[in-house]
Scaffold this active site. Structure first.
Site, PDB file in Angstrom:
ATOM      1  N   TYR A 193      -9.244  -8.645   4.917  1.00 45.92           N
ATOM      2  CA  TYR A 193     -10.214  -7.869   4.154  1.00 45.92           C
ATOM      3  C   TYR A 193     -11.426  -8.723   3.790  1.00 45.92           C
ATOM      4  CZ  TYR A 193      -6.433  -4.490   4.151  1.00 45.92           C
ATOM      5  OH  TYR A 193      -5.449  -3.620   4.549  1.00 45.92           O
TER       6      TYR A 193
ATOM      7  N   ALA B  60      -6.604 -11.912   1.376  1.00 47.93           N
ATOM      8  CA  ALA B  60      -5.716 -11.967   2.545  1.00 47.93           C
ATOM      9  C   ALA B  60      -5.888 -10.750   3.442  1.00 47.93           C
ATOM     10  CB  ALA B  60      -4.258 -12.059   2.073  1.00 47.93           C
TER      11      ALA B  60
ATOM     12  N   THR C 211       0.830  -1.196   0.000  1.00 51.08           N
ATOM     13  CA  THR C 211       0.000   0.000   0.000  1.00 51.08           C
ATOM     14  C   THR C 211       0.867   1.250   0.000  1.00 51.08           C
ATOM     15  OG1 THR C 211      -1.737  -1.148   1.188  1.00 51.08           O
ATOM     16  CG2 THR C 211      -1.751   1.246   1.307  1.00 51.08           C
TER      17      THR C 211
END
Length: 367
Positions: A172, A169, A26
């Site tokens: 979420y 994974a 991210t």
């Protein structure tokens, strides 16, 4: 032992030039509405060209699936132009571009969603500080969600990506349907282990059908999973071995485990004889390639991972040194950057194996 520079060809025909992929991490670099920024393109441009493939940061398939500010989106056709820029930026010198598709589920909040309540499999809050109670999805919404994943896959094809990764994974939404902690349903979508798998089963089949029916060449579909949860009840190794056994029989091109350490051993007393990665690899038994991951810092780490995987994903090492791959391949590990300057180190947070940028980090600030 598999050599790092050996090619790999997936069942749908796509060939990777080597066994190293950039792990999905991210960045929080997109615009507020999910459009790719120039800073984001620079970030990926610095780290592509040497690895076999780059898996992007998570891209939400619905506005209600947004997990954080600065997140990529593939929720409507308006994002195709900027996603096309991202794909073409990554696809340099033979590197392949894979778009990660996800929905945050209960791992977001009404502030991020501008006043809208998060959703999940059931109305059970996550075990984290200030977690909000989500709204349980109605059955028609579940089918609508599957349709949105299908549309996102089609947009990835139109944008020029080489594949998609289904993000099942890191707690979420997809994982939330499989977890006995977040899924307390008593309909076809929950209850028994088989019913908790039903959403994943239908979602994966739907996405595969989109790809196969599109007639696109060399476009792959992967699935990422987390092997264990700390919650009670939560996903355990027995659940995960069931999951990957079912997934390995589907027309997926790869499975991708999410681990903070490739040598990690299970929390379960029944699975402490080997690493989690080895148990998973043995269960797959050659049916589909596995991507191993987890604190890969050296060539030796990568080669050890490839004893129980077909590909190795590298994350933090590529943040610190964008040319980690070429230096490893050329036997120049002595010149690899290993640490960040103090001010950079303070700007990074590691959570669930994902490296998150809190500020834009440029390479001239590395040492």
């Amino acid at each position: 032992m598999i050599a790092l520079d050996k090619t790999l060809t997936f069942r749908r025909g796509l060939t990777l030039k080597n066994r190293v992929v950039m792990a999905p991490m991210t960045t929080r670099m997109s615009f507020y509405d999910g459009v790719v920024t120039q800073d984001e393109l620079k970030y990926y441009s610095l780290r592509t060209g040497e690895v076999g493939a780059v898996i992007t940061a998570a891209a939400n398939v619905q506005e209600g699936g947004k997990g954080w500010e600065g997140e990529l989106s593939v929720s409507s056709d308006q994002f195709i132009p900027s996603l096309s820029q991202l794909a073409s930026t990554i696809k340099r010198n033979g590197t392949k571009a894979i778009l990660q598709l996800f929905h945050a589920g209960r791992m977001t909040d009404s502030k991020i969603l501008r006043g809208v309540q998060p959703v999940s499999a059931s109305a059970i809050a996550a075990e984290r500080p200030n977690a909000e109670i989500p709204r349980a999805l109605a059955e028609d919404e579940i089918f609508g969600l599957i349709e949105d994943f299908k549309k996102a896959t089609q947009r990835a094809i139109q944008a020029g990506f080489d594949g998609v990764e289904i993000h099942g994974a890191n707690t979420y939404l997809i994982q939330q349907f499989f977890s006995p902690h977040s899924n307390r349903r008593e309909d076809q979508w929950g209850g028994s282990l088989e019913k908790r798998f039903n959403f994943i089963n239908q979602l994966v089949d739907a996405i595969i059908a989109v790809v196969d029916n599109s007639k696109v060449k060399d476009f792959i579909v992967g699935y990422r999973f987390s092997p264990e949860e700390y919650e009670e009840p939560g996903i355990n190794m027995a659940d995960t071995l069931y999951l990957i056994d079912r997934l390995a029989d589907k027309k997926l091109d790869y499975l991708h485990i999410s681990l903070g350490d490739f040598k990690k051993v299970s929390a379960s007393e029944d699975f402490k004889g080997k690493s989690i990665l080895q148990y998973v690899h043995e269960k797959i038994n050659g049916r589909v390639p596995l991507i191993g991951v987890g604190d890969i810092r050296t060539k030796q780490n990568a080669e050890e991972t490839l004893t129980n995987a077909e590909l190795v994903a590298v994350g933090r090492s590529l943040i610190i040194d964008p040319h980690w791959t070429s230096k490893v391949m050329e036997g120049k590990e002595d010149i690899i950057r290993r640490v960040l300057a103090d001010q950079d180190r303070e700007e990074l947070v590691v959570e669930n194996g994902i490296l998150e940028f809190l500020k834009i980090m440029m390479p001239d600030r590395l040492r």
